[in-house]
Write an enzyme that holds these catalytic residues in place. Structure first.
Site, PDB file in Angstrom:
ATOM      1  N   GLY A 125       0.830  -1.198   0.000  1.00 32.58           N
ATOM      2  CA  GLY A 125       0.000   0.000   0.000  1.00 32.58           C
ATOM      3  C   GLY A 125       0.865   1.248   0.000  1.00 32.58           C
ATOM      4  O   GLY A 125       1.175   1.786   1.072  1.00 32.58           O
ATOM      5  N   SER A 127       0.837   3.877  -3.172  1.00 32.93           N
ATOM      6  CA  SER A 127       0.247   4.994  -3.921  1.00 32.93           C
ATOM      7  C   SER A 127      -1.051   5.467  -3.277  1.00 32.93           C
ATOM      8  O   SER A 127      -1.761   4.695  -2.633  1.00 32.93           O
ATOM      9  CB  SER A 127      -0.025   4.575  -5.364  1.00 32.93           C
ATOM     10  N   SER A 160      -2.116  -3.668  -5.986  1.00 36.32           N
ATOM     11  CA  SER A 160      -2.306  -4.852  -6.832  1.00 36.32           C
ATOM     12  C   SER A 160      -2.774  -6.052  -6.016  1.00 36.32           C
ATOM     13  O   SER A 160      -2.162  -6.425  -5.021  1.00 36.32           O
ATOM     14  CB  SER A 160      -1.001  -5.200  -7.556  1.00 36.32           C
ATOM     15  N   GLU A 243      12.171  -3.949  -7.436  1.00 32.19           N
ATOM     16  CA  GLU A 243      11.042  -3.982  -8.357  1.00 32.19           C
ATOM     17  C   GLU A 243      11.419  -3.429  -9.715  1.00 32.19           C
ATOM     18  O   GLU A 243      10.802  -3.766 -10.727  1.00 32.19           O
ATOM     19  CB  GLU A 243       9.906  -3.152  -7.746  1.00 32.19           C
TER      20      GLU A 243
END
Length: 381
Positions: A125, A127, A160, A243
């Site tokens: 969590g 954005s 996501s 990432e």
């Protein structure tokens, strides 16, 4: 920018590891995905299968559920999967390494083995609606109460597969007065905690990968904070560094396969227009630049260097390489556009989002301008 020299000597046993992995894959191929099975459920089965063979968390110490090898061993596995067009190693490595660096010993021993095995499914969590991927602009706030716990209020966006997750690596401000980069803290948020609402977002293509996350008076214990108050920013940088490295994600080998396919098509058809041949050449240059850059980042990590704002350069290079590659591929293989569309068309559509997910290109350029180049902040329009 770092002055670390590029020193990327491969360990002697990398080739043996690759051969062992190939032999294991021969007996444990990618499972079939039923037409009605959601993608994250399928990927979770694949995660479990890889873990059963010992191919998840190769660079995580053994006492935390890994194999105690190096980043190069993990990259070798990712590279092999990408070369086969298989889904990559579950993208939990970046969360695992954030926990390794910032988590307490108790958190590492409790959380990491279950994360690597897939017993716990995580999301992140970061954005927010009002800040997008600009972490410095987040407004979710965790208020510390005199009793020692926190009460969290706020909203997250583009999370996501939260609807398939049990835990969330949550970033929230814990100090409204401190500078942005020193006021963010990280927490482990159980998504079944009272006050948490997960709402999937249905995209235009029908996918529900992304979710909104609403946090209304959610109680988090001090023991659920990762690291000290204010450690959220460097933890986030550690996370996105993994990432954004195309070697970690296995993207490099996928790009390499497609470039080779373009090269063969150019030789076989001999009638491609000059402009398209130039596009293929630019794709090859993008790819080689990305390879060199990803290897440099990995070498820096092996040398013990912490992730920093340089990862914004990684993200921009990967976005440029991916978007130009799939755009060119559609021009060379226009038949992919017909019917329900081929694999290249699907990858092309997904590549359009590369300049948004994981931090927009505008945010990356701002970070480079401010933190790498030290440019002054211009007047606001």
């Amino acid at each position: 920018m770092t002055d670390t020299p590029l020193d990327f000597g491969d360990p002697e046993d990398l080739e043996r590891l690759r051969n062992d992995f190939r032999a294991w894959l021969a007996g444990h191929p990618l499972p079939e995905r039923p037409a009605d099975e959601p993608l994250p459920v399928f990927l979770h089965r694949w995660h479990r299968q890889l873990h059963s063979g010992g191919w998840v968390g190769l660079d995580v110490p053994e006492q935390y559920g890994g194999r105690g090898l190096t980043a190069l061993h993990q990259v070798t596995v990712s590279d092999e999967l990408g070369a086969r067009g298989a889904p990559g190693v579950p993208r939990i490595g970046y969360l695992a390494h954030a926990l390794l660096r910032f988590g307490s010993e108790e958190q590492r021993r409790r959380l990491l083995p279950r994360m690597l095995s897939g017993d716990d499914v995580w999301c992140q969590g970061f954005s927010e609606p009002g800040a997008g991927s600009d972490l410095a602009g987040m407004s979710t706030y965790a208020e510390r109460r005199p009793e020692g716990h926190y009460i969290v209020n706020g909203q997250k966006l583009w999370t996501s597969y939260a609807q398939y997750s049990g835990l969330c690596l949550l970033l929230a401000r814990t100090d409204r007065a401190a500078p942005a980069h020193a006021s963010i803290s990280a927490f482990v948020l159980p998504l079944d905690r009272p006050g948490v609402t997960v709402r999937p977002l249905r995209a235009a293509n029908g996918d529900d990968e992304f979710c909104e996350l609403f946090l209304d008076d959610v109680r988090l214990e001090e023991s659920e904070r990762i690291g000290a108050e204010g450690d959220g920013w460097p933890l986030a940088m550690t996370t996105v560094a993994y990432e954004r490295n195309a070697l970690d994600t296995g993207h490099l080998s996928k790009y390499g396969l497609l470039i080779e396919r373009l090269r063969r098509a150019a030789h076989e058809r001999r009638k491609l227009p000059d402009g398209l041949l130039s596009d293929i050449g630019r794709c090859a240059v993008d790819y080689q630049v990305l390879v060199a850059h990803a290897r440099r980042r990995t070498a820096e990590r092996l040398a013990g260097q912490s992730a920093g704002p340089e990862s914004s350069v990684d993200k921009l290079l990967m976005t440029r390489a991916e978007q130009r590659l799939y755009e060119t591929a559609l021009k060379v293989f226009p038949e992919e556009l017909y019917g329900e569309g081929g694999e290249v068309l699907g990858d092309y559509f997904y590549s359009r989002a590369a300049s948004v997910y994981g931090g927009t290109s505008q945010i990356q350029r701002n970070i480079i301008a401010k933190r790498l180049l030290g440019l002054p902040v211009g007047p606001r329009a």
